[in-house]
Design an enzyme around this catalytic site. Structure first.
Site: not given
Ligand code: GUN
Length: 286
Positions: A53, A97, A120
């Site tokens: 990211k 996350q 998200d």
């Molecule tokens: N963990 C796995 N995929 C994601 C996601 O798309 N967003 C977040 N915040 N955590 C994750």
């Protein structure tokens, strides 16, 4: 023989579009979008996602802020950080996350993130907005899957769409997106009876089960578009989707590979959401 949907190529296009728009936003308005990513603990898979990211932010010209907190962080401490980020004008998007360590209630954290910065689209306000079709953000994985369906040129309207999996993050919003496109949508899950009979009706089949090779050839209609959201690690260390690719590929008209399908799209859609957030927070509608 199916056409392979190239998630890397489609995601590169989305990111390039975001990069161009970001350049213009900086030049015209002096606004550089910023994404804060919070990781709690030492989960190696989460670490990889967070690094990716950060790299994507750099590639599209965003500021990125990383907060790596220790495993023993309390819920109060994390809530305090979220509150600080909610009030930070340099931060347009906040992503905590998941999963978080067990002493932290992930719902409480998601609810605390300002809905305008919830890139998200996990906050109940954003989930509700998706339900009524009045949204600014879509959750990144289903949004990416939809983008891949669009890349095939297949029109969803009137098609039988079957989603396997009913998670809040993928299955439910995916079904809603397909419905917004006028698909006839069925959601299957672990209690579905005669699953193969249902999935064989699908013109568009989305697998989001989390089980390696779950969708076998006999479950798929000739000519179906097959979108594989699964990323499963096999004992030999290899990645594999929810779809048995060798069996399904000869029957499908279009199929996503794993890796290289939905996976790369998720981060591209996160970049797009962050750009959308930065514009909205600054009253820019272009
Ligand atoms: N963990 C796995 N995929 C994601 C996601 O798309 N967003 C977040 N915040 N955590 C994750």
């Amino acid at each position: 023989m199916a056409n392979i949907i190239d998630g890397k190529a489609v995601s590169a296009k989305v990111k390039e579009q975001v990069r161009i728009e970001t350049e213009a936003l900086i030049a015209k308005h002096g606004i550089q979008p910023g994404l804060a990513v919070v990781i709690v603990g030492n989960d190696p898979a989460s670490r990889v996602y967070v690094n990716n990211k950060k790299k994507a932010c750099e590639a599209v010209g965003f500021k990125s802020f990383e907060y790596a907190l220790p495993e023993e962080t309390t819920q109060e401490e994390l809530l305090e950080l979220v509150e600080t980020l909610n009030n930070d004008k340099n931060v347009n998007g906040i992503l905590v996350q998941l999963p978080v360590p067990k002493q932290i209630d992930d719902k409480a954290i998601i609810n605390a993130i300002s809905a305008e910065k919830d890139v998200d689209a996990f906050h109940p306000e954003n989930v509700g907005r998706i339900m009524i079709g009045d949204y600014s953000f879509l959750p990144c994985t289903p949004a990416g899957a939809m983008e891949l369906i669009d890349s095939t040129g297949v029109d969803v309207a009137g098609k039988n769409c079957v989603v396997i999996g009913r998670s809040n993050i993928v299955g439910k919003p995916m079904a809603m997106l397909l419905l917004h496109r006028s698909g006839t949508v069925t959601i299957c899950h672990s209690r579905t009876q005669n699953l193969a009979e249902v999935t064989r009706q699908a013109d568009i089949l989305v697998a989001a089960v989390g089980k390696a090779n779950f969708v076998t050839g006999d479950m798929v209609k000739e000519g179906a578009v097959v979108i594989d959201v699964g990323i499963n690690r096999l004992d030999n260390g290899k990645l594999c989707g929810d779809v048995n690719y060798a069996e399904v590929e000869p029957k499908a008209s279009w199929i996503t590979p794993v890796p290289g399908g939905v996976g790369p799209m998720t981060i591209a859609m996160l970049m797009r959401n962050t750009l959308t957030a930065a514009k909205a927070q600054n009253g820019i509608h272009e």
